[in-house]
Design a protein around this motif. Structure first.
Motif, PDB file in Angstrom:
ATOM      1  N   PHE A 149       0.811  -0.860  -0.311  1.00 49.62           N
ATOM      2  CA  PHE A 149       0.075   0.077  -0.226  1.00 49.62           C
ATOM      3  C   PHE A 149       1.161   1.558  -0.124  1.00 49.62           C
ATOM      4  O   PHE A 149       0.647   2.051  -0.181  1.00 49.62           O
ATOM      5  N   SER A 150       1.565   1.052   0.726  1.00 47.21           N
ATOM      6  CA  SER A 150       2.983   2.280   0.986  1.00 47.21           C
ATOM      7  C   SER A 150       3.086   3.198  -0.241  1.00 47.21           C
ATOM      8  O   SER A 150       3.855   3.398  -0.396  1.00 47.21           O
ATOM      9  N   SER A 151       4.048   1.791  -1.020  1.00 46.49           N
ATOM     10  CA  SER A 151       4.775   1.896  -2.815  1.00 46.49           C
ATOM     11  C   SER A 151       3.105   2.691  -3.628  1.00 46.49           C
ATOM     12  O   SER A 151       4.655   3.241  -4.587  1.00 46.49           O
ATOM     13  N   ARG A 152       2.383   3.202  -3.401  1.00 50.82           N
ATOM     14  CA  ARG A 152       1.420   4.005  -4.216  1.00 50.82           C
ATOM     15  C   ARG A 152       2.638   5.296  -3.840  1.00 50.82           C
ATOM     16  O   ARG A 152       1.686   5.972  -4.467  1.00 50.82           O
ATOM     17  N   ARG A 153       3.096   5.766  -2.817  1.00 50.56           N
ATOM     18  CA  ARG A 153       3.729   7.372  -3.128  1.00 50.56           C
ATOM     19  C   ARG A 153       5.172   7.202  -3.437  1.00 50.56           C
ATOM     20  O   ARG A 153       5.771   6.168  -2.392  1.00 50.56           O
ATOM     21  N   LEU A 186      -8.857  -7.847  13.239  1.00 51.60           N
ATOM     22  CA  LEU A 186      -8.761  -6.919  11.841  1.00 51.60           C
ATOM     23  C   LEU A 186      -8.524  -7.599  10.496  1.00 51.60           C
ATOM     24  O   LEU A 186      -8.900  -7.370   9.647  1.00 51.60           O
ATOM     25  N   HIS A 187      -7.648  -8.968  10.162  1.00 52.42           N
ATOM     26  CA  HIS A 187      -7.637  -9.204   9.447  1.00 52.42           C
ATOM     27  C   HIS A 187      -9.002 -10.000   8.659  1.00 52.42           C
ATOM     28  O   HIS A 187      -8.600  -9.562   7.655  1.00 52.42           O
ATOM     29  N   ALA A 188      -9.724 -10.352   9.154  1.00 50.08           N
ATOM     30  CA  ALA A 188     -10.853 -10.786   8.588  1.00 50.08           C
ATOM     31  C   ALA A 188     -11.774  -9.392   8.553  1.00 50.08           C
ATOM     32  O   ALA A 188     -12.513  -9.895   7.039  1.00 50.08           O
ATOM     33  N   LEU A 189     -11.745  -8.837   9.005  1.00 47.55           N
ATOM     34  CA  LEU A 189     -12.044  -7.490   8.499  1.00 47.55           C
ATOM     35  C   LEU A 189     -12.170  -7.010   7.367  1.00 47.55           C
ATOM     36  O   LEU A 189     -12.773  -6.848   6.410  1.00 47.55           O
ATOM     37  N   PRO A 193     -12.488  -4.655   1.673  1.00 43.99           N
ATOM     38  CA  PRO A 193     -10.934  -3.702   0.974  1.00 43.99           C
ATOM     39  C   PRO A 193     -11.121  -2.433   1.263  1.00 43.99           C
ATOM     40  O   PRO A 193      -9.931  -1.839   1.360  1.00 43.99           O
ATOM     41  N   SER A 194     -12.829  -1.671   1.727  1.00 41.79           N
ATOM     42  CA  SER A 194     -12.668  -0.274   1.512  1.00 41.79           C
ATOM     43  C   SER A 194     -11.731  -0.139   3.375  1.00 41.79           C
ATOM     44  O   SER A 194     -11.215   1.130   3.625  1.00 41.79           O
ATOM     45  N   ALA A 195     -12.021  -1.306   4.144  1.00 41.91           N
ATOM     46  CA  ALA A 195     -11.897  -0.488   5.337  1.00 41.91           C
ATOM     47  C   ALA A 195     -10.361  -1.231   5.480  1.00 41.91           C
ATOM     48  O   ALA A 195      -9.620  -0.594   6.662  1.00 41.91           O
ATOM     49  N   LYS A 196      -9.439  -2.326   4.444  1.00 42.39           N
ATOM     50  CA  LYS A 196      -8.038  -1.982   4.411  1.00 42.39           C
ATOM     51  C   LYS A 196      -7.465  -0.331   4.140  1.00 42.39           C
ATOM     52  O   LYS A 196      -6.963  -0.288   4.636  1.00 42.39           O
ATOM     53  N   GLU A 197      -8.190  -0.019   3.261  1.00 41.84           N
ATOM     54  CA  GLU A 197      -7.183   1.605   2.392  1.00 41.84           C
ATOM     55  C   GLU A 197      -7.582   2.416   4.011  1.00 41.84           C
ATOM     56  O   GLU A 197      -6.432   3.083   4.010  1.00 41.84           O
ATOM     57  N   GLU A 198      -8.484   1.755   4.113  1.00 45.93           N
ATOM     58  CA  GLU A 198      -9.074   3.440   5.658  1.00 45.93           C
ATOM     59  C   GLU A 198      -7.860   2.920   6.731  1.00 45.93           C
ATOM     60  O   GLU A 198      -6.557   4.169   6.844  1.00 45.93           O
TER      61      GLU A 198
END
Lengths: 180, 336
Positions: free
Chosen positions: A105-109, B26-29, B34-39
């Motif tokens: 995820f971090s590599s996008r920046r 948390l991993h399950a969530l 995916p939006s929670a992961k992004e968040e």
């Protein structure tokens, strides 16, 4: 005894490249791997650089060089996590998985964007509501535990936590506004 | 999952305090949503940015850099490499001395990273003014180095092997750092004397004005202790025992002329020291041929102690017998 002929000019350049980039690289690696591992991995990147890509030292200090170093550190961290995953079996397995995803995820920046984020965050922290800001700074910058902050203000730990969460969410929405 | 549960899982993940069970949850969530992961990762990134983890003390940076250099050179340090280079220059310095250039020789290496190296010959002393106006009196048989191109940028760093007296121009923005084989002395603006010859077992720092913070380095270059010394104090470090003590300096010490009354030697043979003492005291000192060639005497003695006392000091390990058949005649005999 093995005699190694190296020009100390090159060593000076290695030393200065290391000193120049060390704090940023270390801070980056620490996000994904434990502190002591981070130090070793960053050093290894430079050792490998010295052994097999010494011409790198001629690349002038700047974005290209910085990006290369961050990429190398990122790969070193990924390899480490992968290895941990292989040897750990069950213990901590999920953590390593999460950290792998986080590092991707971090590599996008780019490093440059990451620096800009640092600036932007420090500006935005200043804009947080007063109590929220104080608690945020105490926890993330002064490294006080939330229970200590709760004691300091005479409030519940849960309140401290929701303030921290709120602060992070405000920063996120402010900064994503900016991105647009 | 409640919002509250999510909040505490997120915060603990960010702090790195989440336990294995929470991690699973948390991993399950994040797998499910995916939006929670992004968040989560965005919030973590922001918290990391707020932590400003990229601040590092110059000492820490130096220590890690020394570690890297040792690793790539297979156990050597950059300081060691520098010492080698100086060794070459020392030969040049001796030639220069024969040509009648006395005292110090300033050498500059070509290139951007050039180091200015100032070296004094035994018995000589010289004054140097650094780019920032700081004045340095470099004592006998000492080497001072600095990189003029990098001198002012963040900190003012010089490397010293030997002894020097510093009058540092105050500049709070750019700390002045004297690195020796065993210590790093950091000051903002002050007057002090540093003595740390590589082969000498004692090193001393005497402070006249201001405040000095001292970092003691171990053989790996890591800082093991740091302390502050105050005006009128002297810090003596015994490299063999690792003991360090801070004591008040005597009035005599405070008032002494740093260049005149002290005789310094550094890895010198008895022969050599004897001949110097002969010069200083106008006496005759004969050294048993078996002894004279042995080198390795380093230190400083006050000439005010008198020749007999100095010879006894040199005999700390009873390597010879001091015989005085008549006034002004000293004989150093080998012990069996």
């Amino acid at each position: 005894m093995k005699t190694m002929i190296t020009s100390s000019q090159e060593l000076y350049r290695l030393e200065s490249a290391y000193k120049e980039n060390l704090p940023g690289l270390l801070a980056y690696a620490r996000r994904f791997v434990p502190e002591d591992v981070a130090g070793d991995l960053v050093q290894d990147v430079f050792v490998r650089l010295w052994q097999s890509y010494r011409a790198f030292l001629n690349v002038p200090e700047g974005q290209t060089r910085q990006a290369y170093l961050f990429r190398s550190v990122r790969n070193a961290c990924k390899d480490w996590l992968k290895h941990q995953l292989a040897v750990s079996r069950y213990e901590g397995e999920t953590l390593y998985l999460m950290k792998q995803e986080e590092i991707d995820f971090s590599s996008r920046r780019t490093p440059r964007e990451q620096e800009a984020l640092l600036e932007a965050v420090s500006v935005q922290v200043g804009q947080l509501p007063e109590r929220c800001r104080e608690i945020f700074i105490m926890h993330y910058q002064k490294r006080m535990k939330s229970v200590e902050i709760a004691e300091y203000y005479g409030i519940s730990q849960r309140t401290v936590e929701s303030q921290l969460y709120k602060a992070l969410q405000i920063l996120r929405s402010e900064l994503s506004e900016k991105d647009k | 999952m409640t919002e509250e549960r999510k909040q505490s899982l997120f915060l603990e993940y960010i702090d790195g305090t989440l336990d294995a069970e929470g991690m699973e949850e948390l991993h399950a969530l994040t797998e499910e949503d995916p939006s929670a992961k992004e968040e989560l990762f965005s919030l973590k990134e922001l918290a990391d940015a707020a932590m400003k983890g990229d601040e590092m003390s110059p000492f820490e940076k130096d220590r890690r850099a020394a570690d890297l250099i040792r690793t790539v050179t297979g156990g050597r340090t950059l300081a060691g490499m520098r010492a080698r280079e100086i060794f070459r220059y020392a030969a040049v310095a001796v030639v220069a001395a024969f040509l009648g250039i006395s005292g110090a020789v300033i050498l500059r290496r070509p290139g951007n990273d050039s180091m200015t190296v100032v070296e004094t010959l035994p018995g000589a002393a010289t004054s140097v003014t650094l780019p920032d106006g700081t004045s340095v009196t470099l004592k006998s048989a000492s080497v001072l180095q600095y990189a003029p191109s990098a001198f002012d940028r963040r900190e003012r760093t010089v490397m010293l092997d030997g002894e020097a007296f510093f009058k540092v121009v105050a500049d709070p923005e750019h700390p002045f750092i004297v690195r020796t084989p065993h210590q790093a002395v950091k000051v903002l603006g002050t007057t002090f004397n540093v003595q740390d010859f590589k082969e000498d077992s004692l090193s001393t720092i005497i402070l006249m004005e201001g405040k000095v913070s001292l970092d003691l380095l171990d053989t790996e270059g890591a800082s093991v202790r740091s302390l502050e010394i105050h005006p009128g104090e002297k810090c003596i470090y015994d490299k063999t025992t690792g003991r360090m003590k801070v004591e008040k300096i005597s009035r005599g010490e405070a008032a002494q002329d740093w260049n005149s009354s002290i005789c310094y030697f550094r890895g010198e043979s008895l022969d050599r020291i004897a001949s110097r003492l002969e010069q200083y005291f106008k006496v005759t000192i004969e050294v048993d041929p078996g002894l004279g060639k042995e080198g390795g005497y380093s230190g400083a003695v006050s000439l005010g102690e008198g020749v007999e006392r100095i010879l006894n000091l040199l005999n700390y390990d009873n390597s010879f017998k001091l015989v005085m058949p008549e006034d002004g005649y000293y004989l150093l005999k080998a012990t069996e």
